[in-house]
Design an enzyme around this catalytic site. Structure first.
Site, short mmCIF file in Angstrom:
data_model
loop_
_atom_site.label_atom_id
_atom_site.label_comp_id
_atom_site.label_asym_id
_atom_site.label_seq_id
_atom_site.Cartn_x
_atom_site.Cartn_y
_atom_site.Cartn_z
N GLU A 1 0.85 -1.19 0.00
CA GLU A 1 0.00 0.00 0.00
C GLU A 1 0.89 1.24 0.00
OE1 GLU A 1 -3.77 1.81 2.52
OE2 GLU A 1 -2.30 0.61 3.60
N LYS B 1 -9.79 1.70 -2.51
CA LYS B 1 -10.04 1.22 -1.14
C LYS B 1 -11.48 1.51 -0.74
CE LYS B 1 -7.56 1.44 3.30
NZ LYS B 1 -6.41 2.11 3.93
N CYS C 1 -5.61 -2.93 2.76
CA CYS C 1 -5.42 -2.67 4.19
C CYS C 1 -6.68 -2.85 5.03
CB CYS C 1 -4.79 -1.29 4.39
SG CYS C 1 -3.99 -1.07 6.00
#
Length: 284
Positions: free
Chosen positions: A50, A119, A160
């Site tokens: 990331e 995301k 994440c």
């Protein structure tokens, strides 16, 4: 034909735990070098961390943001093509229509863009006395699921904080993904507590392989990443794991082993779909 099928049931995966600096050109160059190294070791799928092209932090996203296609994704495309691999390009801050996103771009062996994953779940947490972080101060959330096909298996992508949401992994597995990849940068509070636990949970719940790619730990950074990029098998075992420093870790993904696990503990067939279900509302 059986030999071909058998060959395709195994492939090598590499996870690049990159040291990320404030100099974008250095980050891109180092990523290119390590991805090329991984391909040279036989990796067919390579995963970057990331925010691999910039420091992680709300104060950096706007400064380092790019359009897609742009400088960083061009490097990813060229590297994937040169190496003949599937390259999961970690994530970069993306600018589109005046909004910023935390976006993962995936490229095929021909250098073509296969999918972009913005995301979905923004990292907004507040652990008193330890860490407060609000991605939503600068970023907008993605609105779609992201999967891509390889000759080996279908792959689901999260970034994440997405890993904390079991429903996403369940839907990916339901749609046929046998490998889930999560570029991520857990920190020195959530890392030791939950990083490995969440990966093993997603893997064993769905009987899939799970791979995570973290930036290397930099104690001088404003946001200190935990590191420990990992690969987990469908039994929930950690089969590869980095330390805190820059490194490349490898794992041989065995889809026959995955099939064996599912046969031994056939939870997919035993689900009570008459009592409950997890479904996607919006398709990727």
């Amino acid at each position: 034909m059986s030999g071909i099928v058998k060959a395709m049931s195994k492939f090598r995966l590499a996870v690049v735990q990159l040291h990320v600096s404030k100099i974008k050109a250095d980050n891109l160059g180092r990523a290119q070098t390590l991805v090329t190294e991984a391909a040279g070791q036989g990796a067919k799928v390579v995963v970057l961390p990331e925010c691999f092209n910039s420091p992680y932090g709300t104060g950096f996203f706007k400064e380092y943001a790019e359009k897609i296609p742009g400088e960083s994704t061009q490097v990813l495309s060229e590297t994937a093509k040169k190496c003949g691999i599937y390259l999961v390009g970690g994530s970069i801050p993306e600018e589109d229509g005046g909004k910023l996103y935390n976006t993962c771009s995936v490229f095929g062996p021909d250098g073509k863009l296969l999918v972009t994953h913005r995301k979905i779940h923004l990292f907004d947490i507040d652990v008193p006395g330890k860490i407060r972080f609000q991605e939503s101060e600068t970023l907008s959330p993605g609105k779609s699921l992201s999967m891509f096909e390889t000759p080996y298996c279908k792959v689901g992508v999260g970034i994440c904080y997405d890993i904390r949401f079991a429903e996403l992994a369940q839907i990916y597995a339901k749609k046929g993904c046998q490998l889930l990849v999560y570029p991520g940068a857990f920190n020195m509070t959530t890392g030791p507590a939950h990083w490995e636990l969440l990966q093993r949970g997603r893997a064993v719940d769905n009987q899939v392989y799970v791979a995570t790619a973290s930036p290397a730990r930099d104690e001088t950074a404003s946001y200190v990443a935990w590191g420990h990029s990992s690969v987990i098998n469908p039994w929930g075992e950690v089969i590869s794991k980095a330390g805190s420093e820059e490194s490349v870790v490898y794992a041989d993904i065995d889809l026959q082993y995955l099939a064996d696990v599912r046969q031994q503990i056939p939870i997919t067939k035993q689900r009570r779909n008459d009592l409950y279900s997890v479904n996607s509302v919006q398709e990727g």
